[in-house]
Design an enzyme around this catalytic site. Structure first.
Site, PDB file in Angstrom:
ATOM      1  N   TYR A   1     -13.165  -7.571   5.228  1.00 48.76           N
ATOM      2  CA  TYR A   1     -11.891  -7.677   4.501  1.00 48.76           C
ATOM      3  C   TYR A   1     -11.532  -9.149   4.379  1.00 48.76           C
ATOM      4  O   TYR A   1     -11.524  -9.883   5.372  1.00 48.76           O
ATOM      5  CB  TYR A   1     -10.762  -6.939   5.240  1.00 48.76           C
ATOM      6  CG  TYR A   1      -9.437  -7.112   4.520  1.00 48.76           C
ATOM      7  CD1 TYR A   1      -9.097  -6.292   3.448  1.00 48.76           C
ATOM      8  CD2 TYR A   1      -8.550  -8.123   4.881  1.00 48.76           C
ATOM      9  CE1 TYR A   1      -7.907  -6.481   2.753  1.00 48.76           C
ATOM     10  CE2 TYR A   1      -7.355  -8.318   4.196  1.00 48.76           C
ATOM     11  CZ  TYR A   1      -7.045  -7.496   3.135  1.00 48.76           C
ATOM     12  OH  TYR A   1      -5.868  -7.677   2.443  1.00 48.76           O
TER      13      TYR A   1
ATOM     14  N   TYR B   1       0.817  -1.216   0.000  1.00 48.76           N
ATOM     15  CA  TYR B   1       0.000   0.000   0.000  1.00 48.76           C
ATOM     16  C   TYR B   1       0.852   1.268   0.000  1.00 48.76           C
ATOM     17  O   TYR B   1       0.588   2.210   0.743  1.00 48.76           O
ATOM     18  CB  TYR B   1      -0.953   0.023   1.205  1.00 48.76           C
ATOM     19  CG  TYR B   1      -1.696  -1.270   1.407  1.00 48.76           C
ATOM     20  CD1 TYR B   1      -2.725  -1.647   0.553  1.00 48.76           C
ATOM     21  CD2 TYR B   1      -1.343  -2.136   2.439  1.00 48.76           C
ATOM     22  CE1 TYR B   1      -3.390  -2.849   0.726  1.00 48.76           C
ATOM     23  CE2 TYR B   1      -2.005  -3.348   2.606  1.00 48.76           C
ATOM     24  CZ  TYR B   1      -3.029  -3.690   1.741  1.00 48.76           C
ATOM     25  OH  TYR B   1      -3.675  -4.876   1.915  1.00 48.76           O
TER      26      TYR B   1
ATOM     27  N   LYS C   1      -2.662 -16.407   9.113  1.00 55.33           N
ATOM     28  CA  LYS C   1      -1.903 -15.516   9.987  1.00 55.33           C
ATOM     29  C   LYS C   1      -1.163 -16.212  11.145  1.00 55.33           C
ATOM     30  O   LYS C   1      -0.029 -16.615  10.964  1.00 55.33           O
ATOM     31  CB  LYS C   1      -2.815 -14.389  10.467  1.00 55.33           C
ATOM     32  CG  LYS C   1      -3.130 -13.442   9.301  1.00 55.33           C
ATOM     33  CD  LYS C   1      -3.531 -12.061   9.709  1.00 55.33           C
ATOM     34  CE  LYS C   1      -3.454 -11.100   8.537  1.00 55.33           C
ATOM     35  NZ  LYS C   1      -4.734 -10.742   7.922  1.00 55.33           N
TER      36      LYS C   1
ATOM     37  N   ASP D   1     -14.316 -16.552   7.861  1.00 56.16           N
ATOM     38  CA  ASP D   1     -12.918 -16.186   7.640  1.00 56.16           C
ATOM     39  C   ASP D   1     -12.336 -15.778   8.998  1.00 56.16           C
ATOM     40  O   ASP D   1     -12.562 -14.673   9.468  1.00 56.16           O
ATOM     41  CB  ASP D   1     -12.854 -15.040   6.625  1.00 56.16           C
ATOM     42  CG  ASP D   1     -11.435 -14.509   6.412  1.00 56.16           C
ATOM     43  OD1 ASP D   1     -10.528 -14.915   7.156  1.00 56.16           O
ATOM     44  OD2 ASP D   1     -11.261 -13.670   5.509  1.00 56.16           O
TER      45      ASP D   1
HETATM   46  C1  LIG Z   1      -5.102 -10.805   6.479  1.00 53.91           C
HETATM   47  C2  LIG Z   1      -6.437 -11.349   6.143  1.00 53.91           C
HETATM   48  C3  LIG Z   1      -6.656 -12.038   4.934  1.00 53.91           C
HETATM   49  C4  LIG Z   1      -5.583 -12.196   3.890  1.00 53.91           C
HETATM   50  O1  LIG Z   1      -4.503 -12.950   4.315  1.00 53.91           O
HETATM   51  P1  LIG Z   1      -3.096 -12.841   3.542  1.00 53.91           P
HETATM   52  O2  LIG Z   1      -2.260 -13.880   4.192  1.00 53.91           O
HETATM   53  O3  LIG Z   1      -2.626 -11.427   3.749  1.00 53.91           O
HETATM   54  O4  LIG Z   1      -3.376 -13.118   2.106  1.00 53.91           O
HETATM   55  C5  LIG Z   1      -7.916 -12.552   4.701  1.00 53.91           C
HETATM   56  N1  LIG Z   1      -8.902 -12.411   5.603  1.00 53.91           N
HETATM   57  C6  LIG Z   1      -8.735 -11.769   6.771  1.00 53.91           C
HETATM   58  C7  LIG Z   1      -9.861 -11.667   7.732  1.00 53.91           C
HETATM   59  C8  LIG Z   1      -7.503 -11.186   7.070  1.00 53.91           C
HETATM   60  O5  LIG Z   1      -7.340 -10.506   8.212  1.00 53.91           O
END
Ligand SMILES: *Cc1c(COP(=O)(O)O)cnc(C)c1O
Length: 437
Positions: free
Chosen positions: A146, A18, A275, A246
């Site tokens: 997101y 970014y 993560k 997610d």
């Molecule tokens: C960070 C994140 C992603 C994307 O993960 P990357 O490893 O950066 O591709 C997807 N969903 C959520 C909720 C996130 O916080």
């Protein structure tokens, strides 16, 4: 190369997240990291208040994880997953199945969070097609969400964000209102109308519903009422849609419980995790689903699931994941998150009185200051250096999501830095185009 030469070369040739590719904001040169600290070449130590984008749950360079990667690298660093398997992938999968909700027992190992989301949506579409609903190929997502930066994941993220920039490129999905009731608010059925109305109007076009359970992270930094998840589960069951949670940001105790969705007492059909899975050591994510979805996909044409990244199931990443899960199992991380929560609540609440603070929100090991106007980047940089605390505010949000092992005195230091950020003079107004990372 001297440190100055490294930084100059970086500035001229390397793109950062970014950031302008030709006129980027300054970056720090990281030399090493351990525990909660990132160390610069001159010995300056910065406490990582954001767990390096929320993954370093056990702290940086954890000896147990580093050793596991070393050990694995001596025998099998990588082998293609097409036609091969290996012990690290199998052991990691056993552990994941044991720690995810009952019924989620079929695992796709992905190489990043965004990819795990892409995989989840492809699973949903293949499942619907295979079970007689080829028209169900769009998603229902939430405003304020997101799900990643790849094209498919971006298309599921808040439409006020990058959608306008990439309007001609991205697939178009259905967006319901951002869940309006806070996690500790009073439930009101009318708040669910937006989701229900969309589903009822477009049942035959929607394959699945996706959300970040309870904690909308990167776009909104907002905690919402778990009853939304309960209602989503009911609605999906009623109409034959799949439900995707997610938990890439919220998983692994970030908001208190291991999975944020357990607050609602319901399980998804597909769960994305990433993560903190390797504790911030190597990139790895997973899409976990049920045998119903797996069998559904297998029963269609071609029967195979059509995704397969080159580095799928990388053994080094799997070994890091197993070691990270060892650590999660070895002590009470929910308790650690609760301890940080108590401290953040006490430390951040008084900042609500600051002129530039619009709201303070805390849940688990997440502390958020919503500012009226973000301070200038150079003022934030001065606070970072003065307090020795690495923060990365975005938009009008200053926040901390520290490693879950952060001791109380270090949490206190982070609170001090956030206090200083909240006292900074507001910078110029935010641009209105939706882009302000
Ligand atoms: C960070 C994140 C992603 C994307 O993960 P990357 O490893 O950066 O591709 C997807 N969903 C959520 C909720 C996130 O916080």
């Amino acid at each position: 190369m001297t440190d100055a030469e490294v930084l100059a070369f970086d500035r001229a040739h390397l793109w950062h997240p970014y950031a302008s590719p030709v006129n980027p904001p300054p970056v720090f040169l990281a030399e090493r990291s351990a525990g909660t600290q990132i160390v610069l070449p001159d010995g300056t130590e910065l406490t990582d208040a954001v767990s390096s984008w929320w993954c370093a749950a056990h702290g940086h360079n954890h000896p147990h994880i580093v050793e596991a990667i070393h050990r694995q690298s001596r025998t099998l660093s990588h082998v293609m997953f097409g036609g091969f398997t290996h012990r690290p992938a199998v052991e990691l999968t056993q552990r994941l199945i044991a720690m995810t909700p009952e019924g989620l027992d079929s695992v796709f190992l992905a190489d990043s969070g965004s990819i795990s989301v892409e995989v989840a949506t492809k699973m949903a579409v293949q499942y619907q097609r295979a079970t007689g609903h080829p028209g169900r190929c769009r998603m229902l997502a939430l405003r304020g969400g997101y799900h990643g930066d790849t094209v498919g994941a971006m298309a599921l993220s808040d439409p006020e964000g990058m959608h306008t920039l990439f309007a001609g490129l991205i697939p178009h999905h259905f967006f319901a209102d951002q869940p309006s009731i806070a996690v500790d608010g009073t439930w009101n059925e009318a708040a669910f109308d937006s989701i229900r109305t969309l589903v009822e109007a477009h049942t035959d076009e929607i394959a699945a519903m996706i959300c970040e359970p309870v904690f909308q992270a990167a776009n909104a930094m907002w905690f919402y009422h778990p009853m939304f998840l309960r209602r989503m589960r009911e609605l999906c069951d009623e109409h034959g849609l799949l439900l995707i949670f997610d938990e890439i940001a919220s998983g692994f105790y970030r908001t208190g419980p291991r999975w944020a969705h357990t607050r609602a007492g319901v399980a998804p059909d597909i769960l994305c995790i990433g993560k903190a899975l390797t504790g911030g050591h190597l990139t790895l994510a997973a899409t976990v689903t049920t045998s119903r979805v797996a069998h559904g996909i297998a029963g269609g044409t071609p029967g195979a699931f059509m995704h397969g990244p080159t580095y799928m199931g990388n053994p080094l990443a799997c070994a890091a994941g197993i070691a990270s899960l060892d650590l999660f199992a070895a002590s009470d991380y929910e308790e650690k998150a609760r301890g940080i929560e108590t401290q953040l609540r006490a430390g951040l609440a008084p900042l609500a009185a600051r002129e530039n603070v619009a709201a303070v929100r805390v849940l688990g090991a997440v502390g958020i200051l919503e500012l009226r106007r973000p301070p200038r980047a150079e003022d934030v940089r001065a606070v970072i250096l003065e307090h020795g605390v690495w923060l990365r505010p975005f938009s009008n949000i200053a926040y901390t999501m520290p490693p879950l092992i952060t001791p109380p005195e270090t949490v206190q230091k982070i609170i001090g830095a956030l206090d200083a950020v909240s006292a900074l003079p507001p910078g110029p107004p935010l641009p209105t185009d939706g882009f302000h990372e």
